[in-house]
Design a protein around this motif. Structure first.
Motif, PDB file in Angstrom:
ATOM      1  N   ASP A 326      48.973 -31.584  31.556  1.00 24.97           N
ATOM      2  CA  ASP A 326      47.763 -31.871  32.690  1.00 24.97           C
ATOM      3  C   ASP A 326      47.220 -30.601  33.554  1.00 24.97           C
ATOM      4  O   ASP A 326      46.129 -30.226  33.616  1.00 24.97           O
ATOM      5  N   GLU A 327      48.345 -29.617  33.745  1.00 29.91           N
ATOM      6  CA  GLU A 327      48.143 -28.381  34.324  1.00 29.91           C
ATOM      7  C   GLU A 327      47.139 -27.415  33.508  1.00 29.91           C
ATOM      8  O   GLU A 327      46.394 -26.857  33.612  1.00 29.91           O
ATOM      9  N   ALA A 328      47.540 -27.486  32.298  1.00 33.24           N
ATOM     10  CA  ALA A 328      47.031 -26.551  31.578  1.00 33.24           C
ATOM     11  C   ALA A 328      45.495 -26.894  31.103  1.00 33.24           C
ATOM     12  O   ALA A 328      44.355 -26.134  30.998  1.00 33.24           O
ATOM     13  N   PHE A 329      45.513 -28.142  30.978  1.00 37.98           N
ATOM     14  CA  PHE A 329      44.060 -28.901  30.944  1.00 37.98           C
ATOM     15  C   PHE A 329      43.090 -28.536  32.084  1.00 37.98           C
ATOM     16  O   PHE A 329      42.101 -28.186  31.882  1.00 37.98           O
ATOM     17  N   LEU A 330      43.380 -28.744  33.276  1.00 39.61           N
ATOM     18  CA  LEU A 330      42.565 -28.616  34.454  1.00 39.61           C
ATOM     19  C   LEU A 330      42.354 -26.839  34.548  1.00 39.61           C
ATOM     20  O   LEU A 330      41.145 -26.673  34.806  1.00 39.61           O
ATOM     21  N   ALA A 331      43.313 -26.062  34.103  1.00 40.31           N
ATOM     22  CA  ALA A 331      43.103 -24.744  34.307  1.00 40.31           C
ATOM     23  C   ALA A 331      42.148 -24.115  33.366  1.00 40.31           C
ATOM     24  O   ALA A 331      41.236 -23.675  33.537  1.00 40.31           O
ATOM     25  N   ALA A 332      42.317 -24.691  32.042  1.00 34.48           N
ATOM     26  CA  ALA A 332      41.041 -24.476  30.933  1.00 34.48           C
ATOM     27  C   ALA A 332      39.889 -24.826  31.216  1.00 34.48           C
ATOM     28  O   ALA A 332      38.827 -23.939  31.223  1.00 34.48           O
ATOM     29  N   LEU A 333      39.628 -25.891  31.736  1.00 34.21           N
ATOM     30  CA  LEU A 333      38.518 -26.693  32.113  1.00 34.21           C
ATOM     31  C   LEU A 333      37.696 -25.802  33.239  1.00 34.21           C
ATOM     32  O   LEU A 333      36.690 -25.528  33.389  1.00 34.21           O
ATOM     33  N   GLY A 334      38.662 -25.453  34.272  1.00 33.28           N
ATOM     34  CA  GLY A 334      38.276 -24.662  35.374  1.00 33.28           C
ATOM     35  C   GLY A 334      37.623 -23.308  35.098  1.00 33.28           C
ATOM     36  O   GLY A 334      36.798 -23.073  35.612  1.00 33.28           O
ATOM     37  N   ARG A 335      38.202 -22.599  34.168  1.00 32.37           N
ATOM     38  CA  ARG A 335      37.995 -21.315  33.490  1.00 32.37           C
ATOM     39  C   ARG A 335      36.426 -21.631  32.871  1.00 32.37           C
ATOM     40  O   ARG A 335      35.450 -20.732  33.063  1.00 32.37           O
ATOM     41  N   LEU A 336      36.447 -22.570  32.037  1.00 37.14           N
ATOM     42  CA  LEU A 336      35.219 -22.904  31.270  1.00 37.14           C
ATOM     43  C   LEU A 336      34.026 -23.028  32.470  1.00 37.14           C
ATOM     44  O   LEU A 336      32.849 -22.547  32.069  1.00 37.14           O
ATOM     45  N   TYR A 337      34.134 -23.722  33.250  1.00 34.01           N
ATOM     46  CA  TYR A 337      33.305 -24.107  34.315  1.00 34.01           C
ATOM     47  C   TYR A 337      32.795 -22.695  34.835  1.00 34.01           C
ATOM     48  O   TYR A 337      31.476 -22.606  35.255  1.00 34.01           O
ATOM     49  N   ALA A 338      33.806 -22.091  35.477  1.00 33.28           N
ATOM     50  CA  ALA A 338      33.486 -20.694  36.275  1.00 33.28           C
ATOM     51  C   ALA A 338      32.627 -19.841  35.306  1.00 33.28           C
ATOM     52  O   ALA A 338      31.779 -18.986  35.739  1.00 33.28           O
ATOM     53  N   ASP A 339      32.865 -19.988  34.004  1.00 36.11           N
ATOM     54  CA  ASP A 339      32.449 -18.903  33.031  1.00 36.11           C
ATOM     55  C   ASP A 339      31.240 -19.311  32.230  1.00 36.11           C
ATOM     56  O   ASP A 339      30.652 -18.798  31.406  1.00 36.11           O
ATOM     57  N   ARG A 340      30.829 -20.609  32.705  1.00 37.29           N
ATOM     58  CA  ARG A 340      29.660 -21.215  31.870  1.00 37.29           C
ATOM     59  C   ARG A 340      28.387 -20.600  31.655  1.00 37.29           C
ATOM     60  O   ARG A 340      27.729 -20.529  30.601  1.00 37.29           O
ATOM     61  N   GLU A 341      27.858 -19.865  32.687  1.00 41.36           N
ATOM     62  CA  GLU A 341      26.498 -19.237  32.627  1.00 41.36           C
ATOM     63  C   GLU A 341      26.751 -17.791  31.756  1.00 41.36           C
ATOM     64  O   GLU A 341      25.829 -17.677  30.741  1.00 41.36           O
ATOM     65  N   ALA A 342      27.952 -17.263  31.838  1.00 37.65           N
ATOM     66  CA  ALA A 342      28.128 -16.070  31.013  1.00 37.65           C
ATOM     67  C   ALA A 342      28.131 -16.504  29.272  1.00 37.65           C
ATOM     68  O   ALA A 342      27.818 -15.874  28.549  1.00 37.65           O
ATOM     69  N   ILE A 343      28.943 -17.803  29.058  1.00 42.44           N
ATOM     70  CA  ILE A 343      29.024 -18.194  27.673  1.00 42.44           C
ATOM     71  C   ILE A 343      27.517 -18.577  27.276  1.00 42.44           C
ATOM     72  O   ILE A 343      27.375 -18.411  26.085  1.00 42.44           O
ATOM     73  N   ARG A 344      26.798 -19.406  28.132  1.00 36.27           N
ATOM     74  CA  ARG A 344      25.351 -19.582  27.663  1.00 36.27           C
ATOM     75  C   ARG A 344      24.570 -18.509  27.337  1.00 36.27           C
ATOM     76  O   ARG A 344      23.673 -18.280  26.406  1.00 36.27           O
ATOM     77  N   ALA A 345      24.825 -17.231  28.156  1.00 30.72           N
ATOM     78  CA  ALA A 345      24.276 -16.067  27.832  1.00 30.72           C
ATOM     79  C   ALA A 345      24.434 -15.573  26.354  1.00 30.72           C
ATOM     80  O   ALA A 345      23.569 -15.041  25.487  1.00 30.72           O
ATOM     81  N   ARG A 346      25.812 -15.778  26.224  1.00 31.33           N
ATOM     82  CA  ARG A 346      26.147 -15.182  24.724  1.00 31.33           C
ATOM     83  C   ARG A 346      25.640 -16.316  23.673  1.00 31.33           C
ATOM     84  O   ARG A 346      25.444 -15.617  22.467  1.00 31.33           O
ATOM     85  N   MET A 347      25.639 -17.421  24.040  1.00 27.95           N
ATOM     86  CA  MET A 347      25.099 -18.190  22.961  1.00 27.95           C
ATOM     87  C   MET A 347      23.604 -18.077  22.862  1.00 27.95           C
ATOM     88  O   MET A 347      23.141 -18.071  21.573  1.00 27.95           O
ATOM     89  N   ARG A 348      22.805 -17.963  23.617  1.00 24.82           N
ATOM     90  CA  ARG A 348      21.369 -17.130  23.459  1.00 24.82           C
ATOM     91  C   ARG A 348      21.383 -16.243  22.594  1.00 24.82           C
ATOM     92  O   ARG A 348      20.250 -15.976  21.842  1.00 24.82           O
ATOM     93  N   GLU A 349      22.122 -15.050  22.882  1.00 26.75           N
ATOM     94  CA  GLU A 349      21.868 -13.842  22.106  1.00 26.75           C
ATOM     95  C   GLU A 349      22.316 -14.123  20.545  1.00 26.75           C
ATOM     96  O   GLU A 349      21.935 -13.498  19.613  1.00 26.75           O
ATOM     97  N   HIS A 350      23.144 -15.064  20.137  1.00 25.71           N
ATOM     98  CA  HIS A 350      23.544 -15.720  18.911  1.00 25.71           C
ATOM     99  C   HIS A 350      22.307 -16.002  18.407  1.00 25.71           C
ATOM    100  O   HIS A 350      22.376 -15.729  17.135  1.00 25.71           O
ATOM    101  N   GLY A 351      21.341 -16.735  19.048  1.00 23.72           N
ATOM    102  CA  GLY A 351      19.881 -16.890  18.197  1.00 23.72           C
ATOM    103  C   GLY A 351      20.417 -18.208  17.320  1.00 23.72           C
ATOM    104  O   GLY A 351      21.513 -18.824  17.252  1.00 23.72           O
ATOM    105  N   GLY A 352      19.483 -18.520  16.453  1.00 22.18           N
ATOM    106  CA  GLY A 352      19.414 -19.611  15.761  1.00 22.18           C
ATOM    107  C   GLY A 352      19.112 -19.229  14.110  1.00 22.18           C
ATOM    108  O   GLY A 352      19.860 -19.693  13.281  1.00 22.18           O
ATOM    109  N   GLY A 353      18.171 -18.509  13.739  1.00 20.91           N
ATOM    110  CA  GLY A 353      17.812 -18.163  12.600  1.00 20.91           C
ATOM    111  C   GLY A 353      17.231 -19.131  11.827  1.00 20.91           C
ATOM    112  O   GLY A 353      16.830 -20.123  12.559  1.00 20.91           O
TER     113      GLY A 353
END
Length: 370
Positions: A326-353
């Motif tokens: 439970d501790e690791a799950f909530l910690a990983a989810l918290g990191r993901l939520y905090a970093d979500r905008e940076a992750i989306r930016a990297r996803m946009r850079e990846h493009g689609g092709g």
């Protein structure tokens, strides 16, 4: 990558394609993307799979696709009494597939893999019908490794996979994303699930059969999770928990069909297994992911490799099933939520092709009997 195939010339007799693949929804999703495309180009589509598997349910929802059920046996990596019976089921399936393919006379067979596809590929080879295989994962599955010698081409999602496909048959296509997923409407997703705008939505998808470890982690931590998120939980067949049905902001469903694009559209972040088809679809929809891959105790480790590839690219957080406290799950989810905008930016850079589905359609036409 080839250009999109053109529609069938006027007066040309329709070509026939036989699809196969199943055992899980992941072994059907690429076919679900290709069938409407090829039908629009004048192909007659047919499907061959197990008599009562999930592929029959999913394909049964499509128009004008005849379904043919055959005997199949599961390719297990563990000791089970069914291992004694399954070789006979496979042999019976090969015979049934051979007879049916001889009667149906398809111009080409397209196999997405899974244990149900092996008899169909062998039946096609015995009838001298060209076979094209699709491999989604970083490393080929057992069914596709068995089928590879009988195929003309093997479409791969990851470029690295081409080096392990023997015979120079590999064609790097990239991910096939169902076009309807890209047309999801976030507001309709909120309305359908009776959730409210303004509070972030967490979507949990454990696959068609669900993921007990993920389901358990989510439900044990509902009081804390619902402080931050509204939750849409696709928990798998037979995995509903009525004791959670009254929790405010929590919606659970065994499985959804037409509503899925809208539910993904309204999600801020996603928790998922790491099947290749799903994670590439989340990438295309720019959804940051917490991936919990199947462990090596329950699989050949393909999802672990998929997840690590996405982690290196900066698209996700990864939590191994053995680490799912439970501790690791909530910690990983918290990191993901905090970093979500940076992750989306990297996803946009990846493009689609270019469209992988269009490229496969060209490959199918070029390798059919006519």
């Amino acid at each position: 990558m080839p250009n999109a195939a053109s529609p069938r010339p006027q007066g040309e007799k329709p070509r026939r394609i036989l699809f196969t693949g199943g055992g899980s929804a992941g072994h059907v999703s690429v076919n679900l993307a290709l069938i409407p495309l090829l039908q629009s180009q004048g192909w007659n589509a047919m499907y061959m799979g197990s008599s009562d598997g999930i592929e029959k349910q999913l394909i049964g929802r499509l128009d004008d696709v005849a379904y043919y059920g055959i005997s199949t046996g599961k390719l297990r990596r563990y000791v089970d009494l069914q291992n004694v019976k399954d070789p006979f089921r496979v042999v019976k399936g090969v015979y049934q597939a051979y007879r049916l393919i001889r009667k149906l006379r398809p111009d080409v067979v397209f196999s997405k893999g899974g244990f149900v596809s092996v008899p169909v590929v062998l039946g096609a080879w015995l009838n001298r019908v060209p076979v094209i295989i699709h491999e989604s994962d970083l490393t080929p599955g057992l069914a596709n490794r068995i089928a590879n010698p009988f195929a003309r081409k093997v479409c791969v999602t990851f470029g690295e996979t081409a080096s392990v496909i023997k015979g120079g048959k590999a064609v790097h296509i990239g991910p096939v994303v169902r076009s309807e997923l890209l047309r999801g409407n976030a507001l309709q997703g909120l309305q359908w699930s009776k959730l409210l705008p303004g509070k972030p939505v967490l979507l949990i998808m454990g696959g068609s059969l669900g993921a007990k470890s993920i389901n358990g982690a989510v439900r044990r931590n509902l009081p804390r999770l619902t402080q931050t998120y509204q939750i849409i939980h696709l928990c798998g067949k037979g995995e509903l928990d009525e004791s959670c049905s009254g929790v405010k902001g929590y919606r659970q469903y065994e499985y959804v069909h037409d509503e899925l694009p809208d539910l993904v559209a309204c999600a801020e972040i996603v928790i998922s297994r790491a099947g290749s088809n799903s994670i590439f679809e989340f990438l295309a929809m720019r959804k940051p992911m917490l991936l919990v891959p199947l462990s090596r105790n329950a699989s050949r480790g393909d999802q672990i490799l998929n997840a690590e590839s996405f982690r290196k690219a900066g698209f996700c957080e990864v939590l191994q099933e053995e680490e799912l406290t439970d501790e690791a799950f909530l910690a990983a989810l918290g990191r993901l939520y905090a970093d979500r905008e940076a992750i989306r930016a990297r996803m946009r850079e990846h493009g689609g092709g270019a469209s992988a589905a269009d490229a496969i359609a060209v490959l199918i036409r070029e390798n059919s009997l006519r």
